[in-house]
Write an enzyme that holds these catalytic residues in place. Sequence first.
Site, PDB file in Angstrom:
ATOM      1  N   ASP A  18      -8.076  -5.475   0.183  1.00  0.00           N
ATOM      2  CA  ASP A  18      -8.574  -6.347  -0.878  1.00  0.00           C
ATOM      3  C   ASP A  18      -8.193  -7.803  -0.688  1.00  0.00           C
ATOM      4  O   ASP A  18      -8.690  -8.671  -1.405  1.00  0.00           O
ATOM      5  CB  ASP A  18      -8.039  -5.859  -2.234  1.00  0.00           C
ATOM      6  CG  ASP A  18      -8.602  -4.507  -2.597  1.00  0.00           C
ATOM      7  OD1 ASP A  18      -9.814  -4.324  -2.398  1.00  0.00           O
ATOM      8  OD2 ASP A  18      -7.842  -3.636  -3.048  1.00  0.00           O
TER       9      ASP A  18
ATOM     10  N   HIS B 290       0.853  -1.193   0.000  1.00  0.00           N
ATOM     11  CA  HIS B 290       0.000   0.000   0.000  1.00  0.00           C
ATOM     12  C   HIS B 290       0.883   1.235   0.000  1.00  0.00           C
ATOM     13  O   HIS B 290       1.946   1.227   0.628  1.00  0.00           O
ATOM     14  CB  HIS B 290      -0.908   0.014   1.248  1.00  0.00           C
ATOM     15  CG  HIS B 290      -2.069   0.929   1.101  1.00  0.00           C
ATOM     16  ND1 HIS B 290      -1.996   2.279   1.384  1.00  0.00           N
ATOM     17  CD2 HIS B 290      -3.327   0.697   0.674  1.00  0.00           C
ATOM     18  CE1 HIS B 290      -3.169   2.823   1.139  1.00  0.00           C
ATOM     19  NE2 HIS B 290      -3.996   1.890   0.707  1.00  0.00           N
TER      20      HIS B 290
HETATM   21  N1  CMC Z   1       4.094  -7.566  -4.826  1.00  0.00           N
HETATM   22  C1  CMC Z   1       5.432  -7.535  -4.994  1.00  0.00           C
HETATM   23  N2  CMC Z   1       6.188  -6.431  -4.817  1.00  0.00           N
HETATM   24  C2  CMC Z   1       5.566  -5.317  -4.456  1.00  0.00           C
HETATM   25  C3  CMC Z   1       4.171  -5.264  -4.247  1.00  0.00           C
HETATM   26  C4  CMC Z   1       3.418  -6.447  -4.447  1.00  0.00           C
HETATM   27  N3  CMC Z   1       2.097  -6.455  -4.281  1.00  0.00           N
HETATM   28  N4  CMC Z   1       3.792  -4.015  -3.880  1.00  0.00           N
HETATM   29  C5  CMC Z   1       4.926  -3.292  -3.860  1.00  0.00           C
HETATM   30  N5  CMC Z   1       5.999  -4.075  -4.196  1.00  0.00           N
HETATM   31  C6  CMC Z   1       7.415  -3.664  -4.224  1.00  0.00           C
HETATM   32  C7  CMC Z   1       7.725  -2.814  -5.453  1.00  0.00           C
HETATM   33  O1  CMC Z   1       8.138  -3.637  -6.541  1.00  0.00           O
HETATM   34  C8  CMC Z   1       8.820  -1.922  -4.937  1.00  0.00           C
HETATM   35  O2  CMC Z   1      10.009  -2.672  -4.892  1.00  0.00           O
HETATM   36  P1  CMC Z   1      11.428  -1.945  -5.163  1.00  0.00           P
HETATM   37  O3  CMC Z   1      11.580  -0.942  -4.046  1.00  0.00           O
HETATM   38  O4  CMC Z   1      12.427  -3.042  -5.110  1.00  0.00           O
HETATM   39  O5  CMC Z   1      11.316  -1.319  -6.515  1.00  0.00           O
HETATM   40  C9  CMC Z   1       8.404  -1.645  -3.502  1.00  0.00           C
HETATM   41  O6  CMC Z   1       7.623  -2.798  -3.106  1.00  0.00           O
HETATM   42  C10 CMC Z   1       7.569  -0.381  -3.316  1.00  0.00           C
HETATM   43  O7  CMC Z   1       6.442  -0.488  -4.162  1.00  0.00           O
HETATM   44  P2  CMC Z   1       5.845   0.661  -5.089  1.00  0.00           P
HETATM   45  O8  CMC Z   1       5.268   0.063  -6.330  1.00  0.00           O
HETATM   46  O9  CMC Z   1       6.863   1.741  -5.247  1.00  0.00           O
HETATM   47  O10 CMC Z   1       4.706   1.189  -4.139  1.00  0.00           O
HETATM   48  P3  CMC Z   1       3.511   2.124  -4.546  1.00  0.00           P
HETATM   49  O11 CMC Z   1       3.169   2.878  -3.331  1.00  0.00           O
HETATM   50  O12 CMC Z   1       3.812   2.891  -5.783  1.00  0.00           O
HETATM   51  O13 CMC Z   1       2.318   1.087  -4.923  1.00  0.00           O
HETATM   52  C11 CMC Z   1       0.532  -0.422  -4.685  1.00  0.00           C
HETATM   53  C12 CMC Z   1       1.357   0.681  -4.027  1.00  0.00           C
HETATM   54  C13 CMC Z   1      -0.713  -0.701  -3.841  1.00  0.00           C
HETATM   55  C14 CMC Z   1       0.047   0.041  -6.085  1.00  0.00           C
HETATM   56  C15 CMC Z   1       1.403  -1.699  -4.806  1.00  0.00           C
HETATM   57  O14 CMC Z   1       1.784  -2.143  -3.526  1.00  0.00           O
HETATM   58  C16 CMC Z   1       0.688  -2.825  -5.567  1.00  0.00           C
HETATM   59  O15 CMC Z   1       0.718  -2.841  -6.801  1.00  0.00           O
HETATM   60  N6  CMC Z   1       0.012  -3.767  -4.833  1.00  0.00           N
HETATM   61  C17 CMC Z   1      -0.769  -4.798  -5.472  1.00  0.00           C
HETATM   62  C18 CMC Z   1      -2.109  -4.237  -5.901  1.00  0.00           C
HETATM   63  C19 CMC Z   1      -3.032  -4.001  -4.729  1.00  0.00           C
HETATM   64  O16 CMC Z   1      -3.208  -4.851  -3.868  1.00  0.00           O
HETATM   65  N7  CMC Z   1      -3.736  -2.835  -4.739  1.00  0.00           N
HETATM   66  C20 CMC Z   1      -4.724  -2.504  -3.716  1.00  0.00           C
HETATM   67  C21 CMC Z   1      -4.277  -1.355  -2.859  1.00  0.00           C
HETATM   68  S1  CMC Z   1      -5.292  -1.154  -1.376  1.00  0.00           S
HETATM   69  C22 CMC Z   1      -6.880  -0.825  -1.892  1.00  0.00           C
HETATM   70  C23 CMC Z   1      -7.000   0.387  -2.751  1.00  0.00           C
HETATM   71  O17 CMC Z   1      -6.389   1.418  -2.500  1.00  0.00           O
HETATM   72  O18 CMC Z   1      -7.771   0.347  -3.712  1.00  0.00           O
END
Ligand code: CMC
Length: 435
Positions: free
Chosen positions: A370, A312
């Site tokens: 989720d 998140h």
């Molecule tokens: N699986 C594997 N690696 C992950 C995941 C994941 N679900 N989420 C984040 N990471 C890694 C990412 O690759 C990055 O690694 P590095 O620092 O080595 O590059 C690090 O963790 C930080 O992630 P980010 O993508 O920079 O984080 P963000 O804040 O931009 O994205 C997120 C947040 C929710 C989009 C992401 O965690 C994600 O894609 N999660 C899966 C989708 C999900 O469950 N979404 C629902 C969110 S909660 C309900 C809502 O808001 O609707």
Amino acid sequence: MDKKETGEYVTMHDSRSGKEFRFALLDGSVGPSVIDIRKLYAETGYFTYDPGFTSTASCDSRLTYIDGDEGVLLHGGYSIEDLAEKANYLEVCHLLLHGELPTQAQYDTFSHNITTHTMLHDQMQYFFRGFRRDAHPMAIMVGAVGALSAFYHDVTDISDENQRMIASHRLIAKMPTLAAMAYKYSVGQPFIYPDNSLSYAANFLKMTFGTPTQEFSVPDSVVRVMDQIFILHADHEQNASTSTVRLAGSSMANPFACISAGISSLWGPAHGGANEAVLDMLHQIGTKDRVPEFIKRAKDKDDPFRLMGFGHRVYKNYDPRAGVLKASVRQVLDELGVADEPLLDLALELERIALEDEYFVQRKLFPNVDFYSGIILKAMGFPTSMFTVLFALSRTVGWISQWKEMHEDPQKRIGRPRQLFLGEDRRDFVDIAQR
Ligand code: CMC
């Protein structure tokens, strides 16, 4: 409370010009202070650069507070755990729209106002018929909610506080009717009209799962689960869809069109579409012995696979909403008569292994709302394609409360971010024959 000038400053030293600039620190009621950079460009000639808004407070708000490090979510100061356990969804709607939980008299009036707006204009039925039978219900929601602006455009003067409130009531009231119609259309069953004698959640369940051929009844425990799911998704401060609603609304657009924009933003798998993606992922993994293989894939930067329902932007701790769902999922399945749900065992195993893994620990990736919601919704009989629709239905109160708050803000201006331009500078036009 209003934002407080602290009298303290952050000083910026510009090594290019040798000049120093001071920017005031502002305090809210709780949470990180902000650096007031509203005059930054005028004073320095620079913009800030913050793709994805990781360090930007785009507005001030009184509705929802999140402490991502501690895993805290408060609406109007009340914890999500307390609200999910002790309030009903309409009380939470009142809290978000009016800033306070209602007294009994306020509740009765509010509930009456919502209930008397549940019906849709009958012409909306014909609108539905334009969609393909196999249309995704979120596609239908984007279109149908946007279409409401055609029905209420002339009677929605958004500069009038009273009309803003009526539009808010209409949206909260009509969303379950639209969501149920999107479902009914996709399964080829007749639409069921709202039943104003029922509670908000019970009415939605009846419109979704009832048929004209037999009496519909649903146990109170199932209605309560539905209501709790609505509460858990009601608002979440300035996430992608809420920011979309505010940005669309900042141009003074019609509120129904703004909420349709929010639904579009919610649909993606990085946001509200994740609940659908979680179940797809669990089906793809299939059995517990394949969990390590998928954990490995989630960590591989060359593989697009991510653990859906994990991670998140704000929570660097357990998402409290996931905590509420995890604590109740087994009991809910029992109440729904689901003795054995292999997907739940799989999800628990996936969480256990991920939370012990260095990759997830280091990045503070925990289950989000989720992760467990889909398992409950599936047990209730919803197809996966409806999961994000339910999120949209529940979040409508958050979106419209934030939209209303924005319009009440005397400092409101049209949202207009800037950019760091990397394209070509001015150059001479070259005739097509010479290119
Ligand atoms: N699986 C594997 N690696 C992950 C995941 C994941 N679900 N989420 C984040 N990471 C890694 C990412 O690759 C990055 O690694 P590095 O620092 O080595 O590059 C690090 O963790 C930080 O992630 P980010 O993508 O920079 O984080 P963000 O804040 O931009 O994205 C997120 C947040 C929710 C989009 C992401 O965690 C994600 O894609 N999660 C899966 C989708 C999900 O469950 N979404 C629902 C969110 S909660 C309900 C809502 O808001 O609707």
